[in-house]
Design a protein around this motif. Structure first.
Motif, mmCIF file in Angstrom:
data_model
loop_
_atom_site.group_PDB
_atom_site.id
_atom_site.type_symbol
_atom_site.label_atom_id
_atom_site.label_comp_id
_atom_site.label_asym_id
_atom_site.label_seq_id
_atom_site.Cartn_x
_atom_site.Cartn_y
_atom_site.Cartn_z
ATOM 1 N N LEU A 75 56.175 69.224 -0.296
ATOM 2 C CA LEU A 75 56.346 69.096 -1.742
ATOM 3 C C LEU A 75 56.570 67.641 -2.135
ATOM 4 O O LEU A 75 55.983 67.145 -3.106
ATOM 5 C CB LEU A 75 57.521 69.979 -2.183
ATOM 6 N N LEU A 135 63.317 74.967 -8.673
ATOM 7 C CA LEU A 135 62.321 76.031 -8.590
ATOM 8 C C LEU A 135 63.005 77.340 -8.940
ATOM 9 O O LEU A 135 64.096 77.632 -8.436
ATOM 10 C CB LEU A 135 61.725 76.116 -7.184
ATOM 11 N N ARG A 156 62.510 81.509 -9.183
ATOM 12 C CA ARG A 156 61.746 82.702 -8.798
ATOM 13 C C ARG A 156 62.129 83.812 -9.769
ATOM 14 O O ARG A 156 63.283 84.257 -9.796
ATOM 15 C CB ARG A 156 62.099 83.082 -7.362
ATOM 16 N N LEU A 180 60.544 74.557 -12.892
ATOM 17 C CA LEU A 180 59.226 75.164 -12.750
ATOM 18 C C LEU A 180 59.454 76.614 -12.356
ATOM 19 O O LEU A 180 60.243 76.892 -11.445
ATOM 20 C CB LEU A 180 58.401 74.455 -11.672
ATOM 21 N N CYS A 206 58.107 80.424 -11.213
ATOM 22 C CA CYS A 206 57.079 81.234 -10.567
ATOM 23 C C CYS A 206 57.433 82.710 -10.735
ATOM 24 O O CYS A 206 58.549 83.123 -10.392
ATOM 25 C CB CYS A 206 56.984 80.890 -9.085
ATOM 26 N N THR A 261 53.951 75.669 -4.650
ATOM 27 C CA THR A 261 54.181 74.677 -5.709
ATOM 28 C C THR A 261 53.544 73.344 -5.333
ATOM 29 O O THR A 261 52.894 72.692 -6.158
ATOM 30 C CB THR A 261 55.687 74.495 -5.954
ATOM 31 N N ARG A 275 49.777 73.357 -5.860
ATOM 32 C CA ARG A 275 49.390 73.263 -7.270
ATOM 33 C C ARG A 275 49.632 71.870 -7.833
ATOM 34 O O ARG A 275 48.857 71.375 -8.644
ATOM 35 C CB ARG A 275 50.149 74.324 -8.082
ATOM 36 N N LEU A 279 50.022 71.522 -11.902
ATOM 37 C CA LEU A 279 51.397 71.500 -12.372
ATOM 38 C C LEU A 279 51.818 70.055 -12.564
ATOM 39 O O LEU A 279 51.292 69.141 -11.923
ATOM 40 C CB LEU A 279 52.340 72.163 -11.360
ATOM 41 N N TRP A 308 53.854 80.453 -13.567
ATOM 42 C CA TRP A 308 52.576 80.493 -12.863
ATOM 43 C C TRP A 308 52.628 81.591 -11.804
ATOM 44 O O TRP A 308 53.701 82.025 -11.408
ATOM 45 C CB TRP A 308 52.239 79.140 -12.231
#
Length: 270
Positions: A103, A139, A141, A197, A199, A214, A217, A223, A270
């Motif tokens: 990442l 991040l 979820r 972000l 998901c 991630t 993308r 992103l 996303w």
């Protein structure tokens, strides 16, 4: 009014209790580096690299900076991450590199592409987006799409109090990526707000898999093309993240809970 720059506490002054609560509790595999009486050496950080293709940490001194390269260019061209010794911000950045090298590398590649396009003295909107995420990113979820309406409306009382159980049973979960956020967590009781972000995925999706997806993308430019993609998330509202959020009053009048700006809209997960 000029915003005062955050100053992390001295290593010997850090309250050990901060390492027992999120977000720093989630980095317990690095306890020896975080809690030990002495600052870890650069060589000790490099010894923890599991991937030999990952850039190496290098002490940020006059000799290193004499190459005249931008920080991101030095990583891409020389494989060296300039790291200040005895510095919380850079130590925590190193730990994020160790946990999420793919990442971090995706962000670096995109940053270098933007530097080539804009030059080293100007910054594009994608660069701002990537920097915000690198410093303060989280991040998320999201397994329960119904929670999104509360977040979209900045209904913080609803998201963090009425739906408090969702943060416990996994319908929504968060992991911190931004090293500046981790640094701010060294101050007990500090109100933390992440740049998220999101998901949409099931509770069984591992964080490593989510981070890898991630990164892919980001690398493809799907992103972090604009700072407005990032949703503010007041982390201090999550159960267990702040000592006072067990009381309902916290979720009515806490400075980290900002109202939705007129016209502000967020992209879907996303």
């Amino acid at each position: 009014m000029k915003r005062q720059r955050y100053a992390a506490p001295a290593r010997e002054a850090v309250d050990p209790a901060v390492f027992a609560k999120p977000p720093l509790a989630d980095w317990s595999e690095y306890d020896a580096l975080l809690r030990g009486p002495h600052w870890p050496a650069i060589d000790a950080l490099n010894a923890l690299r599991h991937d030999t293709t990952m850039p190496r940490f290098a002490a940020q001194d006059h000799a290193l900076l004499a190459d005249g390269l931008h920080y991101e260019q030095r990583i891409a061209e020389c494989g060296l991450i300039a790291t200040r010794e005895r510095n919380w911000h850079d130590l925590l950045n190193a730990l994020v590199w160790l946990r999420h090298p793919t990442l971090k590398a995706a962000l670096n590649r995109r940053q270098v592409q933007e530097i080539a396009r804009m030059g080293p003295r100007q910054r594009s909107r994608p660069q701002y987006a990537m920097t915000h995420f690198d410093e303060a990113g989280v991040l998320v979820r999201l397994a329960d799409p119904a929670l999104l309406a509360l977040w979209d409306a900045h209904d913080w009382h609803g998201l963090f109090w009425r739906e408090r159980a969702a943060w416990v049973d996994g319908r929504i979960a968060v992991t911190v990526f931004g090293h500046a956020l981790l640094e701010h967590a060294l101050t007990p009781g500090k109100l933390l707000v992440g740049k998220a972000l999101v998901c949409g995925s099931g509770v069984d999706v591992a964080w490593d898999s989510l981070a890898a997806a991630t990164a892919a993308r980001i690398a493809r430019g799907q992103l972090l093309t604009d700072p407005l993609e990032l949703r503010p998330l007041p982390l201090s509202g999550i159960p267990g993240w702040h000592r006072e959020n067990g009381a309902e009053a916290f979720h009515h009048a806490t400075p980290c809970y900002q109202p939705l700006r007129p016209g502000r809209r967020y992209p879907p997960p996303w």
